[in-house]
Design a protein around this motif. Sequence first.
Motif, PDB file in Angstrom:
ATOM      1  N   ALA A   1       0.820  -1.206   0.000  1.00  0.00           N
ATOM      2  CA  ALA A   1       0.000   0.000   0.000  1.00  0.00           C
ATOM      3  C   ALA A   1       0.857   1.259   0.000  1.00  0.00           C
ATOM      4  O   ALA A   1       0.426   2.316  -0.449  1.00  0.00           O
ATOM      5  CB  ALA A   1      -0.929  -0.005   1.217  1.00  0.00           C
ATOM      6  N   ASP A   2       2.097   1.120   0.470  1.00  0.00           N
ATOM      7  CA  ASP A   2       3.029   2.242   0.512  1.00  0.00           C
ATOM      8  C   ASP A   2       3.818   2.409  -0.781  1.00  0.00           C
ATOM      9  O   ASP A   2       4.691   3.252  -0.879  1.00  0.00           O
ATOM     10  CB  ASP A   2       3.986   2.086   1.696  1.00  0.00           C
ATOM     11  N   GLY A   3       3.537   1.567  -1.803  1.00  0.00           N
ATOM     12  CA  GLY A   3       4.202   1.674  -3.099  1.00  0.00           C
ATOM     13  C   GLY A   3       5.514   0.928  -3.198  1.00  0.00           C
ATOM     14  O   GLY A   3       6.167   0.970  -4.235  1.00  0.00           O
ATOM     15  N   VAL A   4       5.911   0.216  -2.150  1.00  0.00           N
ATOM     16  CA  VAL A   4       7.182  -0.504  -2.140  1.00  0.00           C
ATOM     17  C   VAL A   4       7.002  -1.882  -2.787  1.00  0.00           C
ATOM     18  O   VAL A   4       6.059  -2.609  -2.486  1.00  0.00           O
ATOM     19  CB  VAL A   4       7.716  -0.648  -0.696  1.00  0.00           C
TER      20      VAL A   4
ATOM     21  N   ALA B   1      -5.750  -5.181  -2.858  1.00  0.00           N
ATOM     22  CA  ALA B   1      -6.633  -4.009  -2.866  1.00  0.00           C
ATOM     23  C   ALA B   1      -7.075  -3.690  -4.285  1.00  0.00           C
ATOM     24  O   ALA B   1      -8.228  -3.328  -4.516  1.00  0.00           O
ATOM     25  CB  ALA B   1      -5.914  -2.801  -2.266  1.00  0.00           C
ATOM     26  N   ALA B   2      -6.150  -3.825  -5.247  1.00  0.00           N
ATOM     27  CA  ALA B   2      -6.466  -3.477  -6.637  1.00  0.00           C
ATOM     28  C   ALA B   2      -5.487  -4.157  -7.577  1.00  0.00           C
ATOM     29  O   ALA B   2      -4.364  -4.488  -7.195  1.00  0.00           O
ATOM     30  CB  ALA B   2      -6.394  -1.966  -6.824  1.00  0.00           C
TER      31      ALA B   2
ATOM     32  N   VAL C   1      -0.165  -5.470  -8.874  1.00  0.00           N
ATOM     33  CA  VAL C   1      -1.077  -5.979  -7.860  1.00  0.00           C
ATOM     34  C   VAL C   1      -0.758  -5.162  -6.607  1.00  0.00           C
ATOM     35  O   VAL C   1       0.336  -5.258  -6.061  1.00  0.00           O
ATOM     36  CB  VAL C   1      -0.848  -7.484  -7.587  1.00  0.00           C
ATOM     37  N   ARG C   2      -1.704  -4.306  -6.223  1.00  0.00           N
ATOM     38  CA  ARG C   2      -1.495  -3.445  -5.052  1.00  0.00           C
ATOM     39  C   ARG C   2      -2.183  -4.078  -3.853  1.00  0.00           C
ATOM     40  O   ARG C   2      -3.348  -4.467  -3.909  1.00  0.00           O
ATOM     41  CB  ARG C   2      -2.041  -2.035  -5.301  1.00  0.00           C
ATOM     42  N   LEU C   3      -1.446  -4.187  -2.764  1.00  0.00           N
ATOM     43  CA  LEU C   3      -1.960  -4.820  -1.556  1.00  0.00           C
ATOM     44  C   LEU C   3      -2.540  -3.798  -0.584  1.00  0.00           C
ATOM     45  O   LEU C   3      -2.243  -2.600  -0.673  1.00  0.00           O
ATOM     46  CB  LEU C   3      -0.845  -5.614  -0.871  1.00  0.00           C
ATOM     47  N   THR C   4      -3.310  -4.293   0.366  1.00  0.00           N
ATOM     48  CA  THR C   4      -3.903  -3.429   1.391  1.00  0.00           C
ATOM     49  C   THR C   4      -2.910  -3.120   2.512  1.00  0.00           C
ATOM     50  O   THR C   4      -3.103  -2.174   3.267  1.00  0.00           O
ATOM     51  CB  THR C   4      -5.145  -4.081   2.016  1.00  0.00           C
ATOM     52  N   ALA C   5      -1.869  -3.918   2.620  1.00  0.00           N
ATOM     53  CA  ALA C   5      -0.872  -3.759   3.691  1.00  0.00           C
ATOM     54  C   ALA C   5       0.393  -3.110   3.140  1.00  0.00           C
ATOM     55  O   ALA C   5       0.748  -3.302   1.974  1.00  0.00           O
ATOM     56  CB  ALA C   5      -0.528  -5.120   4.283  1.00  0.00           C
ATOM     57  N   ASN C   6       1.083  -2.357   3.983  1.00  0.00           N
ATOM     58  CA  ASN C   6       2.391  -1.835   3.615  1.00  0.00           C
ATOM     59  C   ASN C   6       3.358  -2.992   3.393  1.00  0.00           C
ATOM     60  O   ASN C   6       3.164  -4.089   3.924  1.00  0.00           O
ATOM     61  CB  ASN C   6       2.934  -0.908   4.696  1.00  0.00           C
ATOM     62  N   ALA C   7       4.392  -2.762   2.624  1.00  0.00           N
ATOM     63  CA  ALA C   7       5.332  -3.811   2.246  1.00  0.00           C
ATOM     64  C   ALA C   7       5.926  -4.533   3.452  1.00  0.00           C
ATOM     65  O   ALA C   7       5.990  -5.767   3.468  1.00  0.00           O
ATOM     66  CB  ALA C   7       6.450  -3.235   1.383  1.00  0.00           C
TER      67      ALA C   7
END
Length: 87
Positions: free
Chosen positions: A16-19, A55-56, A62-68
């Motif tokens: 979620a943080d883009g990492v 998440a999306a 593939v973007r997750l709901t959690a930070n890396a």
Amino acid sequence: MADLTAIVERMNIIGADGVHIGTVHRLEGHRIKMVKADSGSHGDHHHFISTGLVAAVENDQVRLTANADSAILLEEEQDGGAIMDDG
């Protein structure tokens, strides 16, 4: 809810943080199988991450709901167990 059918090989998996967390090898049931190279010290086998964290799916990512840093702790082994490092 994200369209999980849009997940394909070689997509980047990001927190979620883009990492960057890993790269999709393929979808297996309710889990994403990541390429071996993304398994860190476990590079001789694949790690998995639950599609429940997605998440999306957009722009080849593939973007997750959690930070890396949190998502990495939620990776699983083939048998569904937690990642265990000797220590």
